[in-house]
Design a protein around this motif. Structure first.
Motif, PDB file in Angstrom:
ATOM      1  N   UNK A 595      44.051  45.734  38.459  1.00 44.19           N
ATOM      2  CA  UNK A 595      43.090  44.646  38.308  1.00 44.19           C
ATOM      3  C   UNK A 595      43.724  43.357  38.814  1.00 44.19           C
ATOM      4  N   UNK A 596      42.913  42.529  39.444  1.00 38.80           N
ATOM      5  CA  UNK A 596      43.378  41.215  39.897  1.00 38.80           C
ATOM      6  C   UNK A 596      42.201  40.260  39.916  1.00 38.80           C
ATOM      7  N   UNK A 597      42.490  38.971  39.807  1.00 37.78           N
ATOM      8  CA  UNK A 597      41.453  37.948  39.875  1.00 37.78           C
ATOM      9  C   UNK A 597      40.982  37.790  41.315  1.00 37.78           C
ATOM     10  N   UNK A 598      39.761  37.371  41.465  1.00 37.21           N
ATOM     11  CA  UNK A 598      39.228  37.101  42.794  1.00 37.21           C
ATOM     12  C   UNK A 598      39.714  35.727  43.243  1.00 37.21           C
ATOM     13  N   UNK A 599      40.134  35.633  44.490  1.00 35.01           N
ATOM     14  CA  UNK A 599      40.675  34.387  45.025  1.00 35.01           C
ATOM     15  C   UNK A 599      39.709  33.227  44.799  1.00 35.01           C
ATOM     16  N   UNK A 600      40.280  32.063  44.484  1.00 37.22           N
ATOM     17  CA  UNK A 600      39.464  30.893  44.175  1.00 37.22           C
ATOM     18  C   UNK A 600      38.532  30.535  45.325  1.00 37.22           C
TER      19      UNK A 600
END
Length: 800
Positions: A595-600
């Motif tokens: 899992x990773x955050x979506x780029x700003x």
């Protein structure tokens, strides 16, 4: 699936009056020889079943052989019920029909250990039958009451959907012998059931000649279970398959007690060591012979796509499509069937299966395709074409071709479910890698025209080949199956294929970067921009020539609906990027990012894109089109697929924009998304947060100045929806308190801003509503908007 019974075997059902008679009671009854012999007494209209083997498992399946015809009620022709392993057990002067509990097992040679688990969990006795007669170890029971009951739960469904309270009327119910048959490995019973009651809902009134008397047909099947040669295959969350699960209490402590396997048909190569081999017995699907042309040919063609995937897995002609014989019953377990189902409104198509509850083996695939689905695709094409009927009224071929292209894909999609495969909603971002996605038609601008050339896919996708390879590959003797299956999935990963299914793709609860319903393109935001451009051009082209000569203008309004809301599903896709995540169904050792955050920057692009759907210049029905929509003509009342409004008989352009805006805001300012944004910002101060989303939303709407008076009123309508959704976040009980705090802060700042702008009528009304909200926030409820018309290409509620 054993579908190659010869029609000579069907002659086994031929009934005789006296042959093989064993019971005194039945000497004058009509006898049917089959998997269970049964007898019919026409004087009492009763069926008697002969039971030869006690405590021998068999499969019992019930279904609807004729339905109600309402998608909302959900009781369709051909709808399967639950399959159940059962057996007869003698208890005094009775035979009990017992359903064992197969969820909890002990797969061990230790009989006492097996019994300890069996006795620990409840089983179900489905029915008790008085023994009418016993002869040479065989028992005769009256089977009539078991058949003449509401096995499918029709009355409960009518009550649950608020259509009324109904009960079975035995005086208006009877056995139906045209679909009651006996075969060597299955017997089929059909009954006509009438339910009487007080109709309370509009749905039941719309589909029955007398809604106080609702007559359907229910079907019962007693089926021989498959032999024990089926080989289960381990489930992997990356495989694209549905899991078949149970708990094995004999499992060693160090191993998981939950056992999971893929659901699949039995398929073996004639020569497992050969790179390509015919199957011992191919998987054959039969198309409902009541399907008309040209739909029939399209469904056959689309279904046959699956053979491409089986060929890639090393089979020759292992998947086949044929027409159902005229004398075959679609509910006969020996036939995998694609059934053409009619309803009064559009609804979901779906793929169901009869499986062996012991192993997960698929015994029968059964697809139900809603017949009105094709008409929605036709209407989408009709709305997008530039003056299709300007010169002639028979220029329908482009629309029909698009609709048939979707039907081919739909056939493959639903058959895929019955082969054991789940949705893959990430496939549309990867060049249509799977027919198990929901494809929105892909249109392109070609000058002032809309091109349909690439609307739908034309074959099986690379991901579909992966799922077939995982579930159905027949490995040579000596192969380490786990390693071979891992190799299939690792290659898919290396090839860049992604798999994300249902729970992560829904518009409100979902948060995945790639998995969306009815979307297109690698970039959801760019695709929304493209769709808004297509929508703008198509609306500019839209005219009276989008309907035929002598058709009512009211029909033109209905054609306009899917065009006006053309952007709705891509808007859903874009909304999920905001506060969303990128993740995989990863397992330890596979090298995938869990899992990773979506780029700003991607989230900011999504926010910028979605806010365009709240701009009156983008979303308003152009003024020059309003004259196309007069009050509805007699005989053309509004339906659930029409625009709704607040202006009575006249077309309500403001409500159209209000409904569209509310759709966007319900997604963008959804409470769960707001809470995710709080967490996201706390983990990375550079990320997009709820405060920025609220500020940008207000800037793009309430702060917006529209110079045209009509567009200004459309914008005011949108702005009030923004205000209500801010209040909803400020008062919502199921969000983090930080969400309430930021929403309340936005409302206070907005009030100050409105007061600073001077107390014009709109600003004063907003201020008053904010003041009223602040006094009693706990009493706040979002004021509903006119309901958005049904618009999903195949319906509103997910069954697919």
């Amino acid at each position: 699936m054993k579908n190659t019974f010869s029609f000579i075997a069907l002659m086994f059902l031929v009934c005789s009056s006296m042959s093989g008679q064993t019971f005194e009671k039945t000497k004058n009854f009509q006898k049917f020889n089959g998997y269970f012999n049964f007898y019919y007494d026409d004087k009492t209209d009763k069926i008697f079943l002969q039971v030869d083997d006690l405590e021998k498992d068999f499969l019992y399946v019930y279904a609807l052989s004729s339905g109600i015809g309402s998608n909302d009620i959900g009781l369709d022709r051909g709808q399967l019920g639950n399959e159940q392993v059962v057996f007869f057990k003698k208890a005094g002067n009775k035979l009990l029909l017992v359903q064992p509990n197969l969820t909890f097992r002990a797969l061990t040679d230790n009989e006492l250990e097996r019994k300890s688990v069996e006795q620990a969990f409840a089983k179900s006795v489905l029915h008790g039958f008085k023994i009418e007669e016993e002869s040479k170890g065989s028992y005769l029971i009256d089977f009539t009451d078991f058949l003449m009951r509401d096995a499918h739960g029709v009355a409960n469904r009518l009550k649950r959907t608020k259509q009324g309270s109904y009960s079975l009327d035995a005086s208006k119910s009877a056995l139906a012998f045209e679909r009651t048959k006996a075969f060597p490995k299955n017997v089929e019973f059909d009954v006509t059931l009438t339910f009487k009651g007080n109709p309370e809902g509009a749905w039941i009134r719309s589909v029955t000649p007398d809604p106080s008397l609702v007559t359907v047909a229910q079907h019962h099947s007693l089926i021989e279970l498959p032999d024990d040669k089926y080989q289960k295959r381990e489930f992997d969350p990356r495989s694209g398959s549905y899991p078949f699960s149970y708990y094995d209490y004999s499992t060693p402590v160090q191993e998981p007690i939950l056992k999971q396997f893929v659901r699949r048909h039995r398929l073996k190569k004639k020569n497992p060591s050969a790179a390509v081999s015919e199957a011992v017995e191919p998987i054959i699907y039969y198309l409902d012979n009541g399907t008309p042309e040209p739909i029939r040919s399209a469904l056959l063609e689309g279904g046959k796509w699956w053979n491409q995937a089986f060929e890639a897995a090393g089979y020759k002609d292992a998947f086949q499509m044929r027409m159902l014989p005229d004398d075959a019953d679609p509910l006969d377990v020996r036939y995998n069937v694609v059934q053409w189902v009619h309803r009064s409104t559009r609804g979901w198509s779906y793929g169901s299966s009869v499986i062996d509850p012991r192993t997960g083996e698929i015994i029968k695939g059964h697809v139900s395709l809603g017949s009105l689905r094709i008409r929605q695709d036709f209407m989408i094409a009709q709305a997008l074409m530039n003056k299709p009927f300007a010169e002639r009224d028979d220029n329908y071929e482009p629309m029909l071709n698009l609709a048939l292209a979707r039907i081919r894909q739909l056939s493959a999609h639903e058959i895929g479910h019955t082969l054991g495969f789940a949705h893959n909603f990430a496939a549309s971002t990867n060049n249509r890698a799977s027919v198990m996605d929901y494809p929105h038609p892909q249109f392109e601008l070609d000058g002032n025209e809309i091109s349909f050339a690439n609307a739908y896919d034309t074959g099986i996708g690379p991901w579909d080949k992966v799922t077939v390879a995982y579930s159905y590959s027949d490995f040579p003797t000596g192969t380490n199956e786990r390693n071979a299956l891992n190799a299939i999935l690792e290659k898919a990963q290396k090839d860049g294929l992604r798999y994300i299914s249902d729970q992560d793709a829904r518009p409100t609860g979902g948060a995945h970067l790639l998995a969306h319903l009815w979307d297109n393109g690698k970039s959801a935001s760019q695709e929304l921009e493209d769709m808004l451009a297509i929508r703008k051009q198509a609306i500019s082209n839209f005219s009276i020539d989008n309907i035929r000569t002598n058709e009512a203008y009211s029909t033109l309004e209905d054609v306009f609906v899917p065009l006006y809301f053309f952007h709705r599903y891509q808007t859903e896709a874009v909304s999920k990027i905001i506060g969303g995540l990128d993740y995989n169904y990863a397992v330890k050792g596979d090298g995938q990012v869990a899992v990773s955050a979506i780029d700003e920057s991607v989230q900011e692009e999504a926010l910028k894109s979605i806010l365009k759907t709240l701009d009156a210049k983008v979303i308003a029905v152009p003024k020059d089109k309003l004259d196309l929509f007069p009050p509805r003509a007699i005989g053309f009342s509004r339906s659930r697929e029409s625009f709704a409004g607040k202006t009575g008989v006249s077309f309500d352009a403001l409500s159209a924009a209000e409904t569209a805006a509310d759709m966007t805001l319900g997604l963008l300012l959804h409470p769960e998304r707001a809470s995710r944004l709080i967490q996201q910002k706390s983990l990375d101060k550079g990320q997009l947060g709820l405060k920025e989303v609220l500020e940008e939303t207000i800037k793009a709407t309430i702060d917006m100045t529209q110079r045209d008076s009509y567009e200004a009123e459309v914008q005011n309508t949108i702005n009030f929806r923004v205000l209500f959704h801010l209040m909803n976040l400020a008062a919502h009980k199921d969000v983090h308190p930080q969400v309430n705090a930021l929403a309340n802060e936005s409302l206070k700042n907005l009030k100050t801003q409105l007061l600073g702008n001077g107390k014009n009528g709109i600003a004063a009304e907003m201020v008053q509503r904010i003041d009223n909200f602040m006094k009693e926030p706990g009493e706040f409820k979002v004021i509903p908007v006119p309901k958005i018309p049904d618009g999903s290409p195949i319906g509103m509620d997910c069954m697919d």
